[in-house]
Structure formats: C-alpha cells, structure tokens
Design an enzyme around this catalytic site. Structure first.
Site, PDB file in Angstrom:
ATOM      1  N   ARG A 190       0.850  -1.203   0.000  1.00  0.00           N
ATOM      2  CA  ARG A 190       0.000   0.000   0.000  1.00  0.00           C
ATOM      3  C   ARG A 190       0.884   1.251   0.000  1.00  0.00           C
ATOM      4  O   ARG A 190       0.570   2.248  -0.608  1.00  0.00           O
ATOM      5  CB  ARG A 190      -0.961   0.003   1.204  1.00  0.00           C
ATOM      6  CG  ARG A 190      -1.722   1.328   1.362  1.00  0.00           C
ATOM      7  CD  ARG A 190      -3.025   1.238   2.158  1.00  0.00           C
ATOM      8  NE  ARG A 190      -2.933   0.386   3.318  1.00  0.00           N
ATOM      9  CZ  ARG A 190      -2.263   0.672   4.432  1.00  0.00           C
ATOM     10  NH1 ARG A 190      -1.598   1.802   4.543  1.00  0.00           N
ATOM     11  NH2 ARG A 190      -2.233  -0.177   5.434  1.00  0.00           N
ATOM     12  N   LYS A 201      -8.466   6.095 -19.518  1.00  0.00           N
ATOM     13  CA  LYS A 201      -8.768   6.553 -20.877  1.00  0.00           C
ATOM     14  C   LYS A 201      -7.531   6.395 -21.770  1.00  0.00           C
ATOM     15  O   LYS A 201      -7.076   5.288 -21.947  1.00  0.00           O
ATOM     16  CB  LYS A 201      -9.285   7.989 -20.821  1.00  0.00           C
ATOM     17  CG  LYS A 201     -10.340   8.219 -19.712  1.00  0.00           C
ATOM     18  CD  LYS A 201     -11.622   7.450 -19.924  1.00  0.00           C
ATOM     19  CE  LYS A 201     -12.523   7.414 -18.686  1.00  0.00           C
ATOM     20  NZ  LYS A 201     -12.805   8.707 -18.072  1.00  0.00           N
ATOM     21  N   ASP A 259      -7.192  18.682 -15.261  1.00  0.00           N
ATOM     22  CA  ASP A 259      -7.423  17.302 -15.671  1.00  0.00           C
ATOM     23  C   ASP A 259      -6.995  17.187 -17.138  1.00  0.00           C
ATOM     24  O   ASP A 259      -7.611  17.775 -18.022  1.00  0.00           O
ATOM     25  CB  ASP A 259      -8.922  17.004 -15.476  1.00  0.00           C
ATOM     26  CG  ASP A 259      -9.291  15.558 -15.789  1.00  0.00           C
ATOM     27  OD1 ASP A 259      -8.621  14.950 -16.631  1.00  0.00           O
ATOM     28  OD2 ASP A 259     -10.279  15.067 -15.206  1.00  0.00           O
ATOM     29  N   TYR A 319     -15.895  17.224 -15.761  1.00  0.00           N
ATOM     30  CA  TYR A 319     -16.365  15.830 -15.776  1.00  0.00           C
ATOM     31  C   TYR A 319     -17.394  15.610 -14.659  1.00  0.00           C
ATOM     32  O   TYR A 319     -17.190  16.041 -13.517  1.00  0.00           O
ATOM     33  CB  TYR A 319     -15.151  14.908 -15.590  1.00  0.00           C
ATOM     34  CG  TYR A 319     -15.487  13.452 -15.494  1.00  0.00           C
ATOM     35  CD1 TYR A 319     -15.877  12.735 -16.617  1.00  0.00           C
ATOM     36  CD2 TYR A 319     -15.421  12.777 -14.276  1.00  0.00           C
ATOM     37  CE1 TYR A 319     -16.196  11.383 -16.527  1.00  0.00           C
ATOM     38  CE2 TYR A 319     -15.729  11.429 -14.181  1.00  0.00           C
ATOM     39  CZ  TYR A 319     -16.110  10.738 -15.310  1.00  0.00           C
ATOM     40  OH  TYR A 319     -16.420   9.408 -15.222  1.00  0.00           O
TER      41      TYR A 319
HETATM   42  C1  LIG Z   1     -13.275   9.235 -16.823  1.00  0.00           C
HETATM   43  C2  LIG Z   1     -12.806  10.556 -16.391  1.00  0.00           C
HETATM   44  C3  LIG Z   1     -12.533  10.823 -15.040  1.00  0.00           C
HETATM   45  C4  LIG Z   1     -12.773   9.798 -13.944  1.00  0.00           C
HETATM   46  O1  LIG Z   1     -11.863   8.758 -14.023  1.00  0.00           O
HETATM   47  P1  LIG Z   1     -12.182   7.259 -13.529  1.00  0.00           P
HETATM   48  O2  LIG Z   1     -10.930   6.538 -13.908  1.00  0.00           O
HETATM   49  O3  LIG Z   1     -13.410   6.796 -14.229  1.00  0.00           O
HETATM   50  O4  LIG Z   1     -12.370   7.336 -12.050  1.00  0.00           O
HETATM   51  C5  LIG Z   1     -12.071  12.079 -14.716  1.00  0.00           C
HETATM   52  N1  LIG Z   1     -11.886  13.025 -15.656  1.00  0.00           N
HETATM   53  C6  LIG Z   1     -12.140  12.808 -16.953  1.00  0.00           C
HETATM   54  C7  LIG Z   1     -11.919  13.899 -17.941  1.00  0.00           C
HETATM   55  C8  LIG Z   1     -12.604  11.567 -17.377  1.00  0.00           C
HETATM   56  O5  LIG Z   1     -12.880  11.373 -18.666  1.00  0.00           O
END
Ligand SMILES: *Cc1c(COP(=O)(O)O)cnc(C)c1O
Length: 379
Positions: free
Chosen positions: A46, A195, A170, A98
């Site tokens: 962890r 992604k 992000d 998001y």
């Molecule tokens: C999918 C996504 C998230 C969240 O991520 P997870 O891996 O699903 O927790 C945050 N920001 C953006 C722009 C995303 O496309």
C-alpha cells in the site's frame, strides 16, 4: 530524450534482480526486512510497490514533472488532490467539468466543509471575480467533455499565481503527448489513466503529477493513508500501454480530424465540436497550447429521435460509456454521462438532446467513415 523514447524506457531499466527487460508484476504485499527497519525501499505494497513506482516515474517524465502518484481510479486521484484542502477552504470548479468530479465535490468533499463555486472557463474575468480570500484551488479541464471547450491554461495559471491559489487541471483528453500543463504553469495534473494512457479499455486507474515536493508529500501521505492504490498488474498494463501512447495519439488525432471534416460537410449534421476545425471558436488557442487535437469530438443531430436512430445504426462505433480506447465508441451525453444534470442546466451548457459524442478509435478511418455515412443516411 524525446517523448516516444521516454514512453518506452523511463522508469524501466532492466530489472536488477534478473535483468528482465520488462518490469515484473511484483505481486507481493510485503517485502523481507534483512534486519529490523532495514529493507530495499519497499516494506508494504500500500505504501510502495516496484511496479507502481516504475509507472509513477514513467508518467512523471512524460508530463515533465518531478513527481507522480498512481491511484486505483481517476476519481481516487482527484479525491487525493482534494484531501489537501481543509474545512472552510473554497474551490473554483470549471463549468462543464467531468460529471464525476462535480459529484465528488458536491456530495463528498462539501461534507467536510470545503465550499465550491463554478466559473466559466472562457471568461477569465468571471474567474477573477469569483476568487474569495478562502479560495485555495482552481480546477480546470481542457478540452471539456462533451463540447470541447478550451481553457487558456497559462492565463488561468497566471491568475492563480497572483492570488496564491493552486491550479489543478485534468489532462485526460489530451495526455502529455499533446499537452503539458505543468509547462504552462499548472501546479497539479490529473489523469484518468482509464482513458488514453491505458488506451485499451481494460484498466481503471488515475494519476497525479506535480513539481512541488510539499504537495507531493501531502498527496503521497493520502495515497498510503487512504489506500486507493492500483494493483501491480494494473500498473503493469498501463506501463505496457504507454509504450504505444505516441503512435496511438497520432492515429486518434488523424482519424478524428478526417471524421470532423467529413461530418462538417454533411447536411444532416447541425454542428460539429472539434478543436482541430478552424471553425471551432477557440481553434487558435487550441493550436497555441496543444500540439494536436486528440480523438474526441461531438456532433449535434438536432433531436433525441435522430441521435437515437444514429446510435442504433452505427456498427463499428459501439454505444458505451468511457473513451480513449483503440476501439471507437459513441455516447449520448444527455442520457448517459450528463443525465444527472437537470434539463435546463444541460440546455444552458449546450448539451442538447441531439448531441452525440464520439471517441474516435484507431481503426482504418475509411471503415469508420462508411459506418458514420450509413447511420447518417438513416436518421
Ligand atoms: C473518466 C474521467 C474521469 C474519472 O476517471 P475514472 O478513472 O473513471 O475514475 C475524470 N476526468 C475525466 C476527464 C474523465 O474522462
């Protein structure tokens, strides 16, 4: 070293114990101590794990940051960043952020006494006007989902610096291949590695990258104190995927550009949202802060009925949540990703019932165009 070379090699010298060229999946929770308190830097997984460390070093290098931390999801990464805030602190969230990020701040972080407001990322006077003495963080996302609105990351960073506020962004849609926010002045970069970084729709993960050591130590503390860490196998899969990030992103970008131009000319399509089009209202800014435009685009077909028919007829584009994989996906924001917003709020933001979002994959673009053509004829 340049990007693709770093993507393949950074953080992954041959494994010192065997000279394995590929880093092993260190599937071990614990590590032997030679004597009390004496170990090779690993005590319990962890806290730290060699496969995770390789991934963290690799991504830090790609974002040109000093430190990176890996999490079990993008939202766990955002939660860890939010954990540096305290009761009565205030955060400014970019409109159109998001949905899961909004939900996290609205439903969870706000319970700890952290307040938030939205600001319009295309009107920086709006940002300046909303800054309060308690504002500690500004959270942006560029381009936004699903309307591909661009935020001027450098200008927002400058405003934040002036007021001693952290700028968190992000970078999931662009990846460091097309956009490096730390070099534009951002303090913290977040990814949903689910992604494009992983890119094969088979891992949920998150990443935080930063330069400041104090911030790193705080978020690292949260990483092991809360424990939302990715498994060694998931870290290994993301590392493996990142080796092809450069070629994948180039192909996503090339395919999306061709498709955006095709859709733009098609009479059944009311509007196309893609920052690579010269018709995009912020095309110039996009070109300044990004080196490509990515694989995400949206189109407005005019009505729910038409969007439904379109999605039903598509064969290669699978209707599904998520994005950024090698396979093409289609989504309907009003009923899927943005369903939790009230209809008036959706309409105000421009997320109409006829809007369809495409995550353009890296299949042969001729096949993708044929698929789209057939579906557009049917609507
Ligand atoms: C999918 C996504 C998230 C969240 O991520 P997870 O891996 O699903 O927790 C945050 N920001 C953006 C722009 C995303 O496309």
């Amino acid at each position: 070293m340049k990007f693709a070379t770093k993507a393949i090699h950074e953080g992954q010298p041959p494994d010192p114990s065997t000279n394995a060229v590929i880093i092993p999946i260190y599937q071990s929770t614990t590590f032997a101590q030679e004597e009390l308190g004496k170990h090779k830097g690993y005590s319990y997984s962890r806290v730290s794990n060699p496969t995770r460390k390789a991934l963290e070093e690799n991504i830090a290098s790609l974002e040109e940051g000093s430190f990176a931390l890996a999490f079990s999801s993008g939202l766990a990464a955002i939660h860890a960043v939010a954990s540096i805030l305290k009761a009565n602190d205030h955060i400014l969230l970019s409109e159109n952020t998001y949905g899961g990020t909004f939900r996290l701040f609205d439903k969870i972080i706000s319970q700890y006494g952290v307040k938030y407001n939205f600001f319009n990322p295309t009107q920086l006077e709006d940002l300046e006007n909303k800054i309060l003495p308690e504002t500690k963080m500004v959270f942006t996302e560029s381009p936004t989902n699903p309307l591909m609105i661009i935020t001027d990351l450098k200008k927002v960073s400058d405003i934040c610096k002036k007021h001693n506020i952290l700028h968190v962004t992000d970078n999931t849609f662009m990846t460091p291949y097309f956009q490096k926010p730390l070099n534009l002045g951002c303090d913290i970069v977040i990814h949903s590695s689910t992604k494009y970084l992983n890119g094969h729709s088979d891992v949920i993960g998150g990443i935080v990258v930063m330069n400041d050591e104090d911030i790193f130590n705080k978020i690292r503390f949260t990483q092991y104190a809360l424990g939302a860490i990715p498994s060694p196998f998931d870290c290994w899969l993301v590392l493996r995927s990142i080796k092809t990030l450069a070629v994948r992103m180039r192909q996503h970008n090339e395919n999306a550009m061709i498709i955006a131009e095709f859709l733009q000319k098609y009479s059944n399509v009311k509007k196309v949202f893609y920052p690579g089009l010269i018709q995009h209202p912020q095309h110039k800014l996009a070109k300044e802060q990004m080196t490509g435009f990515g694989g995400m685009l949206s189109l407005d077909l005019g009505s729910l009925e038409k969007a439904k028919n379109f999605l039903k007829t598509l064969k290669l584009f699978t209707t599904a949540e998520s994005l950024g994989g090698v396979e093409s996906l289609a989504a309907h924001p009003a009923t899927m990703t943005h369903a939790s917003l009230p209809k008036e709020e959706r309409e105000r933001l421009g997320i109409t019932d006829g809007l369809v979002r495409l995550s353009v994959g890296i299949e042969d673009v001729e096949d993708l165009i044929d698929d789209l053509k057939i579906a557009l004829e049917q609507i």
